[in-house]
Design an enzyme around this catalytic site. Structure first.
Site, PDB file in Angstrom:
ATOM      1  N   HIS A   1       0.841  -1.216   0.000  1.00 23.89           N
ATOM      2  CA  HIS A   1       0.000   0.000   0.000  1.00 23.89           C
ATOM      3  C   HIS A   1       0.867   1.253   0.000  1.00 23.89           C
ATOM      4  O   HIS A   1       0.350   2.362  -0.144  1.00 23.89           O
ATOM      5  CB  HIS A   1      -0.906   0.003   1.243  1.00 23.89           C
ATOM      6  CG  HIS A   1      -2.003  -1.006   1.164  1.00 23.89           C
ATOM      7  ND1 HIS A   1      -2.024  -2.147   1.960  1.00 23.89           N
ATOM      8  CD2 HIS A   1      -3.098  -1.086   0.369  1.00 23.89           C
ATOM      9  CE1 HIS A   1      -3.105  -2.857   1.669  1.00 23.89           C
ATOM     10  NE2 HIS A   1      -3.763  -2.244   0.708  1.00 23.89           N
TER      11      HIS A   1
ATOM     12  N   ARG B   1      -6.198   6.098   1.394  1.00 24.97           N
ATOM     13  CA  ARG B   1      -5.881   5.343   2.611  1.00 24.97           C
ATOM     14  C   ARG B   1      -4.540   5.779   3.209  1.00 24.97           C
ATOM     15  O   ARG B   1      -4.313   5.629   4.406  1.00 24.97           O
ATOM     16  CB  ARG B   1      -5.908   3.837   2.319  1.00 24.97           C
ATOM     17  CG  ARG B   1      -7.324   3.341   2.032  1.00 24.97           C
ATOM     18  CD  ARG B   1      -7.398   1.841   1.891  1.00 24.97           C
ATOM     19  NE  ARG B   1      -6.823   1.355   0.631  1.00 24.97           N
ATOM     20  CZ  ARG B   1      -6.922   0.075   0.248  1.00 24.97           C
ATOM     21  NH1 ARG B   1      -7.548  -0.814   1.024  1.00 24.97           N
ATOM     22  NH2 ARG B   1      -6.397  -0.304  -0.901  1.00 24.97           N
TER      23      ARG B   1
ATOM     24  N   GLU C   1     -16.281  -9.501   0.090  1.00 23.72           N
ATOM     25  CA  GLU C   1     -15.095  -9.768   0.916  1.00 23.72           C
ATOM     26  C   GLU C   1     -14.909  -8.727   2.020  1.00 23.72           C
ATOM     27  O   GLU C   1     -15.056  -7.539   1.778  1.00 23.72           O
ATOM     28  CB  GLU C   1     -13.848  -9.814   0.035  1.00 23.72           C
ATOM     29  CG  GLU C   1     -12.558 -10.031   0.803  1.00 23.72           C
ATOM     30  CD  GLU C   1     -11.376 -10.278  -0.100  1.00 23.72           C
ATOM     31  OE1 GLU C   1     -11.559 -10.950  -1.142  1.00 23.72           O
ATOM     32  OE2 GLU C   1     -10.273  -9.786   0.191  1.00 23.72           O
TER      33      GLU C   1
ATOM     34  N   GLU D   1      -8.146 -11.862   5.881  1.00 23.68           N
ATOM     35  CA  GLU D   1      -6.783 -11.360   5.649  1.00 23.68           C
ATOM     36  C   GLU D   1      -6.240 -10.615   6.856  1.00 23.68           C
ATOM     37  O   GLU D   1      -5.024 -10.529   7.031  1.00 23.68           O
ATOM     38  CB  GLU D   1      -6.728 -10.482   4.397  1.00 23.68           C
ATOM     39  CG  GLU D   1      -7.353  -9.128   4.512  1.00 23.68           C
ATOM     40  CD  GLU D   1      -7.383  -8.395   3.184  1.00 23.68           C
ATOM     41  OE1 GLU D   1      -8.108  -8.819   2.266  1.00 23.68           O
ATOM     42  OE2 GLU D   1      -6.680  -7.377   3.063  1.00 23.68           O
TER      43      GLU D   1
ATOM     44  N   ASP E   1      -3.425 -14.118   5.213  1.00 28.97           N
ATOM     45  CA  ASP E   1      -2.211 -13.664   4.525  1.00 28.97           C
ATOM     46  C   ASP E   1      -1.038 -14.358   5.217  1.00 28.97           C
ATOM     47  O   ASP E   1      -0.858 -14.194   6.433  1.00 28.97           O
ATOM     48  CB  ASP E   1      -2.060 -12.135   4.641  1.00 28.97           C
ATOM     49  CG  ASP E   1      -0.832 -11.639   3.886  1.00 28.97           C
ATOM     50  OD1 ASP E   1      -0.988 -10.835   2.962  1.00 28.97           O
ATOM     51  OD2 ASP E   1       0.282 -12.088   4.222  1.00 28.97           O
TER      52      ASP E   1
ATOM     53  N   HIS F   1      -4.755 -14.396   1.087  1.00 25.45           N
ATOM     54  CA  HIS F   1      -4.624 -13.019   0.602  1.00 25.45           C
ATOM     55  C   HIS F   1      -3.280 -12.910  -0.114  1.00 25.45           C
ATOM     56  O   HIS F   1      -2.294 -13.501   0.282  1.00 25.45           O
ATOM     57  CB  HIS F   1      -4.680 -12.067   1.814  1.00 25.45           C
ATOM     58  CG  HIS F   1      -4.324 -10.677   1.452  1.00 25.45           C
ATOM     59  ND1 HIS F   1      -3.138 -10.092   1.824  1.00 25.45           N
ATOM     60  CD2 HIS F   1      -4.980  -9.748   0.729  1.00 25.45           C
ATOM     61  CE1 HIS F   1      -3.076  -8.861   1.351  1.00 25.45           C
ATOM     62  NE2 HIS F   1      -4.189  -8.628   0.677  1.00 25.45           N
TER      63      HIS F   1
ATOM     64  N   GLU G   1      -4.742 -15.519  -5.362  1.00 22.95           N
ATOM     65  CA  GLU G   1      -4.958 -14.094  -5.637  1.00 22.95           C
ATOM     66  C   GLU G   1      -3.690 -13.494  -6.220  1.00 22.95           C
ATOM     67  O   GLU G   1      -2.571 -13.819  -5.783  1.00 22.95           O
ATOM     68  CB  GLU G   1      -5.321 -13.327  -4.367  1.00 22.95           C
ATOM     69  CG  GLU G   1      -5.451 -11.811  -4.624  1.00 22.95           C
ATOM     70  CD  GLU G   1      -5.786 -10.990  -3.402  1.00 22.95           C
ATOM     71  OE1 GLU G   1      -5.729 -11.522  -2.281  1.00 22.95           O
ATOM     72  OE2 GLU G   1      -6.124  -9.816  -3.589  1.00 22.95           O
TER      73      GLU G   1
HETATM   74  C1  LIG Z   1      -7.788  -3.978  -2.742  1.00 22.21           C
HETATM   75  C2  LIG Z   1      -8.056  -4.000  -1.258  1.00 22.21           C
HETATM   76  O1  LIG Z   1      -8.657  -2.746  -0.939  1.00 22.21           O
HETATM   77  C3  LIG Z   1      -6.807  -4.135  -0.444  1.00 22.21           C
HETATM   78  O2  LIG Z   1      -5.902  -3.107  -0.788  1.00 22.21           O
HETATM   79  C4  LIG Z   1      -6.121  -5.472  -0.619  1.00 22.21           C
HETATM   80  O3  LIG Z   1      -4.899  -5.448   0.063  1.00 22.21           O
HETATM   81  C5  LIG Z   1      -6.788  -6.669  -0.005  1.00 22.21           C
HETATM   82  O4  LIG Z   1      -7.958  -6.427   0.688  1.00 22.21           O
HETATM   83  C6  LIG Z   1      -6.971  -7.815  -0.989  1.00 22.21           C
HETATM   84  O5  LIG Z   1      -7.837  -8.661  -0.747  1.00 22.21           O
HETATM   85  O6  LIG Z   1      -6.160  -7.868  -1.953  1.00 22.21           O
HETATM   86 MG   LIG Z   2      -9.199  -8.178   0.773  1.00 23.74          MG
END
Ligand SMILES: C[C@H](O)[C@H](O)[C@@H](O)[C@@H](O)C(=O)O
Ligand SMILES: [Mg+2]
Length: 394
Positions: free
Chosen positions: A22, A48, A240, A268, A291, A318, A338
């Site tokens: 991020h 953010r 989600e 996550e 994650d 995640h 993902e």
């Molecule tokens: C895209 C989402 O807002 C987050 O930035 C991401 O990190 C996470 O929630 C995801 O599932 O990839």
């Molecule tokens: Mg997410």
């Protein structure tokens, strides 16, 4: 033959992308307006980074063995994580044999129980754990997936997370997960815009492409229920992280109330087997999304995954680059993975932890052959152009 032991552990920090993905420059889709629990404050609604989602930065942990082999890993953790490694966890790591991963994990977790359990402490333990698995793989000259029982399939298939699911479809991904833009503070108008955007993307991608909304903990139960009901018309595959991570009761209700066939996913920002036991036993979700750099590492994810398997639940970690790929390819209940689109306009495939890791594999046409994961350890190297700082020593 003399046992190979861990001679030293070192913790570094680095800014700008990497595992703290991020932490991006202005204009990146991932720092555009996205609904969060802070969206109710207009001054923190548009990005953010304005409320500090990127304050931690990347933690890099290196573990050097007595034979000179060095394992490493990266996660979100920055200076806080570096302090925990150098000033607290080092005593449980140095001097141990490289294979004593389970014992090191147990000592790190129990020794930090009084101030850890979730969040940056578990991120830090995860990073040490991943570095130990990397080291073990390098010492044994095996990729980590071979230490976990080996692949159960020839390739990984990916959905893409980003602002452009229409482009993700063209790139061969099996689905596109979009960040939800408007939260409850923007009222009916915001809910309408969320659904209009979904409708627009559905018409862009057609009927046979998964579309998902990632709500990043931003909603309340009523809003999430109404969003899901409205999204049914556009065949939303899953909703989600609709609610804050601790609202197990809200998730259980949401899962009962969403339209039949729509999946409720989360996890996550959950940690350890005990956190995921709550999600599973309280019937909070259909797919858990730990994650591996935040839930406790590979050592803990093995336990979480087995628990989920016993509950007949899928585990789709995640996005955490090679750290999840080596795990997912060895698990029957992890049928897809993902991929986070880290190009600023989500219009091309770039390595997820860009620019920090060299040799970081990326999906091609939404897929990745197991043969891309055949180097020892996690198969990646630190980019020497990324300047590391070591804020603490021990
Ligand atoms: C895209 C989402 O807002 C987050 O930035 C991401 O990190 C996470 O929630 C995801 O599932 O990839
Ligand atoms: Mg997410």
């Amino acid at each position: 033959m003399q046992a190979i032991t861990i001679k030293q552990v070192r913790a570094y920090t680095v800014r700008g992308g990497g595992a703290d993905y991020h932490d991006q420059a202005d204009g990146h889709w991932i720092d555009s307006q996205i609904a969060t629990p802070m969206s109710k404050y207009p001054e923190y609604r548009m990005t953010r980074s304005s409320f500090g989602l990127n304050v931690l930065g990347t933690l890099v942990v290196e573990v050097e063995a007595s034979d000179g082999t060095v394992g490493f890993a990266v996660t979100t953790g920055g200076e806080i994580g570096a302090w925990i490694v150098e000033k607290h966890l080092a005593r449980f790591i140095e001097g141990k044999q490289v294979g004593e991963i389970e014992k090191i994990w147990d000592q790190m977790f129990n020794a930090t129980l009084y101030y850890g359990r979730k969040g940056v402490v578990i991120n830090t333990i995860s990073c040490v754990d991943l570095a130990l698995w990397d080291l073990l793989g390098k010492v044994r000259q095996l990729p980590v997936h071979q230490l976990l029982g080996g692949p159960v399939r020839d390739e990984l298939v990916f959905y893409a997370t980003g602002a452009r699911p229409d482009l993700a479809k063209e790139m061969g991904f099996i689905g596109g997960k979009m960040p939800l833009v408007h939260g409850p503070a923007e009222g009916e108008e915001g809910l309408k815009k969320n659904l209009e955007h979904l409708a627009k993307m559905r018409s862009a991608v057609g009927d046979d492409f998964w579309l998902m909304y990632d709500c990043w903990m931003s909603l309340d139960l009523n809003y999430a229920t109404r969003l899901a009901q409205g999204a049914k018309a556009y065949d939303l595959k899953w909703i989600e992280e609709a609610l804050p991570p601790d609202d197990y009761w809200g998730y259980a209700q949401l899962k009962r109330d969403v339209p039949k066939g729509m999946l409720v996913n989360t996890g996550e920002h959950e940690a350890t087997r005990w956190g995921f036991r709550m999600l599973l036993e309280m019937e909070c979700c259909d797919i858990i999304q730990p994650d591996v750099g935040w839930c406790g590492g590979i050592t803990e994810l093995i336990k979480i995954s087995a628990l989920a398997d016993a509950h007949n639940k899928l585990v789709v970690p995640h996005g955490s680059s090679v750290y999840s790929y080596h795990f997912v390819i060895t698990r029957h209940n992890s049928p897809f993975a993902e991929f986070l689109m880290m190009a600023p306009k989500a219009d091309e495939v770039v390595p997820m932890f860009n620019p920090l890791l060299l040799d970081e594999p990326v999906p091609e046409n939404g897929r990745m052959s197991a043969s891309k994961l055949d180097k020892p350890g996690f198969g990646v190297r630190l980019n020497p152009d990324c300047e590391l700082a070591r804020p603490y020593t021990h």
